[in-house]
Scaffold this active site. Structure first.
Site, PDB file in Angstrom:
ATOM      1  N   TYR A  44       5.178   0.436   1.533  1.00  0.00           N
ATOM      2  CA  TYR A  44       4.640  -0.171   2.761  1.00  0.00           C
ATOM      3  C   TYR A  44       4.590   0.802   3.931  1.00  0.00           C
ATOM      4  O   TYR A  44       5.006   0.476   5.037  1.00  0.00           O
ATOM      5  CB  TYR A  44       5.429  -1.435   3.158  1.00  0.00           C
ATOM      6  CG  TYR A  44       6.127  -2.101   2.007  1.00  0.00           C
ATOM      7  CD1 TYR A  44       5.409  -2.559   0.896  1.00  0.00           C
ATOM      8  CD2 TYR A  44       7.505  -2.269   1.994  1.00  0.00           C
ATOM      9  CE1 TYR A  44       6.050  -3.149  -0.183  1.00  0.00           C
ATOM     10  CE2 TYR A  44       8.157  -2.866   0.925  1.00  0.00           C
ATOM     11  CZ  TYR A  44       7.431  -3.301  -0.160  1.00  0.00           C
ATOM     12  OH  TYR A  44       8.078  -3.880  -1.213  1.00  0.00           O
ATOM     13  N   HIS A  45       4.048   2.002   3.695  1.00  0.00           N
ATOM     14  CA  HIS A  45       3.908   3.000   4.754  1.00  0.00           C
ATOM     15  C   HIS A  45       2.453   3.462   4.871  1.00  0.00           C
ATOM     16  O   HIS A  45       2.177   4.661   4.852  1.00  0.00           O
ATOM     17  CB  HIS A  45       4.799   4.214   4.475  1.00  0.00           C
ATOM     18  CG  HIS A  45       6.252   3.905   4.412  1.00  0.00           C
ATOM     19  ND1 HIS A  45       7.158   4.681   3.700  1.00  0.00           N
ATOM     20  CD2 HIS A  45       6.989   2.901   4.962  1.00  0.00           C
ATOM     21  CE1 HIS A  45       8.366   4.163   3.823  1.00  0.00           C
ATOM     22  NE2 HIS A  45       8.283   3.084   4.579  1.00  0.00           N
ATOM     23  N   PRO A  46       1.467   2.559   5.005  1.00  0.00           N
ATOM     24  CA  PRO A  46       0.075   3.002   5.121  1.00  0.00           C
ATOM     25  C   PRO A  46      -0.167   3.729   6.438  1.00  0.00           C
ATOM     26  O   PRO A  46       0.276   3.283   7.497  1.00  0.00           O
ATOM     27  CB  PRO A  46      -0.723   1.696   5.047  1.00  0.00           C
ATOM     28  CG  PRO A  46       0.230   0.649   5.546  1.00  0.00           C
ATOM     29  CD  PRO A  46       1.589   1.093   5.086  1.00  0.00           C
ATOM     30  N   ASP A  81      -0.344   6.363   1.431  1.00  0.00           N
ATOM     31  CA  ASP A  81       0.813   5.473   1.379  1.00  0.00           C
ATOM     32  C   ASP A  81       1.807   6.025   0.372  1.00  0.00           C
ATOM     33  O   ASP A  81       1.456   6.851  -0.480  1.00  0.00           O
ATOM     34  CB  ASP A  81       0.369   4.064   0.979  1.00  0.00           C
ATOM     35  CG  ASP A  81       1.399   2.997   1.304  1.00  0.00           C
ATOM     36  OD1 ASP A  81       2.474   3.334   1.827  1.00  0.00           O
ATOM     37  OD2 ASP A  81       1.125   1.815   1.016  1.00  0.00           O
ATOM     38  N   HIS A  82       3.044   5.579   0.481  1.00  0.00           N
ATOM     39  CA  HIS A  82       4.091   6.002  -0.447  1.00  0.00           C
ATOM     40  C   HIS A  82       4.157   5.037  -1.620  1.00  0.00           C
ATOM     41  O   HIS A  82       4.480   3.853  -1.441  1.00  0.00           O
ATOM     42  CB  HIS A  82       5.448   6.038   0.260  1.00  0.00           C
ATOM     43  CG  HIS A  82       5.590   7.172   1.220  1.00  0.00           C
ATOM     44  ND1 HIS A  82       6.225   7.047   2.442  1.00  0.00           N
ATOM     45  CD2 HIS A  82       5.184   8.469   1.145  1.00  0.00           C
ATOM     46  CE1 HIS A  82       6.207   8.211   3.065  1.00  0.00           C
ATOM     47  NE2 HIS A  82       5.578   9.086   2.299  1.00  0.00           N
TER      48      HIS A  82
END
Length: 541
Positions: free
Chosen positions: A479-481, A303-304
């Site tokens: 919120y980039h899983p 994630d980021h």
């Protein structure tokens, strides 16, 4: 297409679990074949909500429980044992119905890495063909359309406000040595500063549910909201349907051809494990009967991680007024009234229109991304500036890796989400470098004339230890899983290059979970492209 409830003894050719970015795209493409019956199941509600359509509604959707799973990570040891909030869409359209609508296609190099890991199907040439096919860039300036797609369901626009702070930030980036990027970061290069492409058109969010509008007339597609899938129904190693919860009862929904999981990087591995497909010892310990020992299910979570630096401002009006106690209600009501009457005004935007991508000096690829937020939603405790902004900075290729695990055998229990943020020490050094460069941009260029004071003094320190401590206290996810059902041509991968789950027949995963590596930038459009390519693979066979 019709909304429906699940009826007993009904068969479909394809059952898709999850009506998010990938699932909606997949369902629309599969249902183009009028000879097949497609059921699209979603645990959340319908997306027929004023808040979802109105771009500024993201402020409430981010925190509200009505359309949001509101996940929390396990305590992150490298972040002071904090639990990090992970919003995920629980609604038709998935996270594309509650996100900030920033439309990034990704970098060529990322997809070339996917091609090496799996197949040329996932290489840059094919991915950008599909990304062009799903976009409608007719809302962009004519001179910047280039070879962009003009007929897809996802309409794009850019520079909705043209706020003076956005212009000043881009100028400051240029003064710091970054080029101006006039392609919305979706041209030949991501690098530079500019205005983001956003999936907003005529004052409306254009999320993944736009694919379902394309299929509105089709009777062979059934969309079923409010439907919890308990497990995949398996017969002798073959997926034959899914078991859904209906009150206190369970109902089997049969799939004559395939079951396809599109529940996302959190939901898809959870459902595989609930069905007995996953690391055998973990399943045994959780009380789930092991069907296929698949050690990598739930692994490879990336994630980021993001740092948000805040400044109060002078001589400029920002969206901070919408978040101030009492006064904010008045401004929001007036803005909402204008939006209802005309579809325009501040409510027709999401407050993020400019940003930048830059390299770390060691490669020619983007390694950092920034988002300029035209508001102070969460000022430091005890401070209530009249105006201000935040600059969010993230490292695009983190080295830290985490995992998803079951909390129990009950599908209603949220899984254990451990991204392992900053467990690789290289990541905090990289983030500190990104923070330092961003601070230099803000405090030494055109932005300087708007600054009142820095509200995160530790972030602006020249002492790296102080900056590290600030990162550990404040960092959060963008919120980039991705990556928890990794795709690859090796036997250890969860799915193969055609997205088939290894060890099970008639079962695929087609969402962010299959990404072998995390892309450079926002993941929403890429998830839509995964759904389209999955449909092409399935129909070609």
């Amino acid at each position: 297409m019709r909304d429906a409830s699940i009826a007993k003894n009904v068969h479909y050719d394809y059952v898709i679990v999850g009506a998010g970015s990938s699932g909606c795209a997949l369902a629309e493409r599969l249902s183009r074949d009028g000879t097949v019956r497609v059921a699209l199941l979603e645990a959340g509600k319908s997306d027929k909500s004023f808040l979802i359509g109105m771009p500024s509604g993201v402020r409430l959707l981010y925190e509200g429980a009505g359309f949001n799973w509101k996940f929390q990570t396990t305590p992150q040891l490298e972040l002071g044992s904090r639990q990090i909030y992970i919003p995920r869409g629980k609604v038709i359209g998935g996270s594309s119905s509650i996100n900030s609508m920033i439309a990034i296609k990704g970098a060529h190099v990322d997809f070339e890495d996917w091609a090496k890991a799996a197949s040329s199907i996932w290489g840059a040439e094919n991915m950008f063909r599909v990304l062009r096919d799903i976009e409608n860039a007719s809302g962009l300036p004519t001179k910047h359309r280039g070879d962009r797609g003009l007929e897809g369901p996802i309409r794009l626009s850019r520079r909705l406000i043209g706020h003076e702070l956005s212009e000043a930030y881009i100028t400051s980036c240029e003064q710091a040595g970054l080029a101006r990027n006039c392609d919305g970061f979706n041209g030949k290069s991501q690098l530079g500063a500019g205005f983001f492409d956003v999936n907003i058109a005529d004052g409306q969010r254009h999320g993944a549910s736009m694919f379902l509008r394309e299929a509105a007339h089709r009777q062979n597609l059934v969309v079923v909201p409010n439907q919890i899938v308990r497990r995949i129904y398996l017969e002798q190693g073959t997926a034959r349907g899914v078991v859904v919860q209906q009150g206190s009862d369970e109902t089997l929904l049969r799939a004559d051809n395939e079951v396809i999981l599109c529940a996302g990087a959190i939901g898809s591995p959870q459902l595989l494990m609930l069905s007995g497909i996953g690391p055998s010892q973990h399943l045994y310990d959780t009380g789930v009967k092991v069907v296929v020992d698949a050690p990598e299910v739930g692994q490879n979570l990336r994630d980021h991680l993001d740092c948000s630096m805040r400044w109060s401002t002078k001589g400029v009006d920002t969206f901070t007024k919408y978040f101030r106690p009492y006064e904010g209600l008045v401004h929001s009501a007036l803005s909402g009234a204008r939006y209802l009457a005309t579809g325009t005004g501040n409510a027709a935007t999401q407050g993020i229109e400019a940003g930048a991508f830059w390299t770390d000096g060691q490669s020619g690829n983007a390694e950092f991304q920034s988002h300029l937020v035209l508001a102070l939603k969460w000022p430091p405790h005890g401070k209530h500036p009249r105006n201000g902004f935040a600059l969010r900075v993230c490292q695009l290729k983190p080295k830290s890796v985490g995992e998803i695990r079951l909390a129990s055998s009950d599908p209603r229990d949220a899984p254990l989400i451990d991204p392992g943020f900053l467990t690789d020490p290289r990541d905090i050094d990289a983030l500190a470098d990104g923070v330092a460069f961003s601070t230099e941009i803000i405090q030494n260029g055109e932005m300087q004339r708007y600054l009142d004071q820095a509200l995160d003094h530790e972030a602006t320190s020249s002492n790296k230890r102080i900056v590290h401590n600030w990162i550990r206290k404040t960092a959060e996810t963008v919120y980039h899983p991705v990556g928890t059902c990794r795709m690859g041509d090796d036997t250890n991968s969860v799915v193969d290059s055609s997205l088939r789950v290894r060890g099970v027949e008639n079962l695929r995963v087609a969402d962010a979970a299959i990404m072998p590596t995390i892309p450079r930038g926002n993941t929403n459009l890429i998830c839509m492209a995964i759904g389209v390519i999955a449909a092409e693979i399935i129909l070609s066979r």
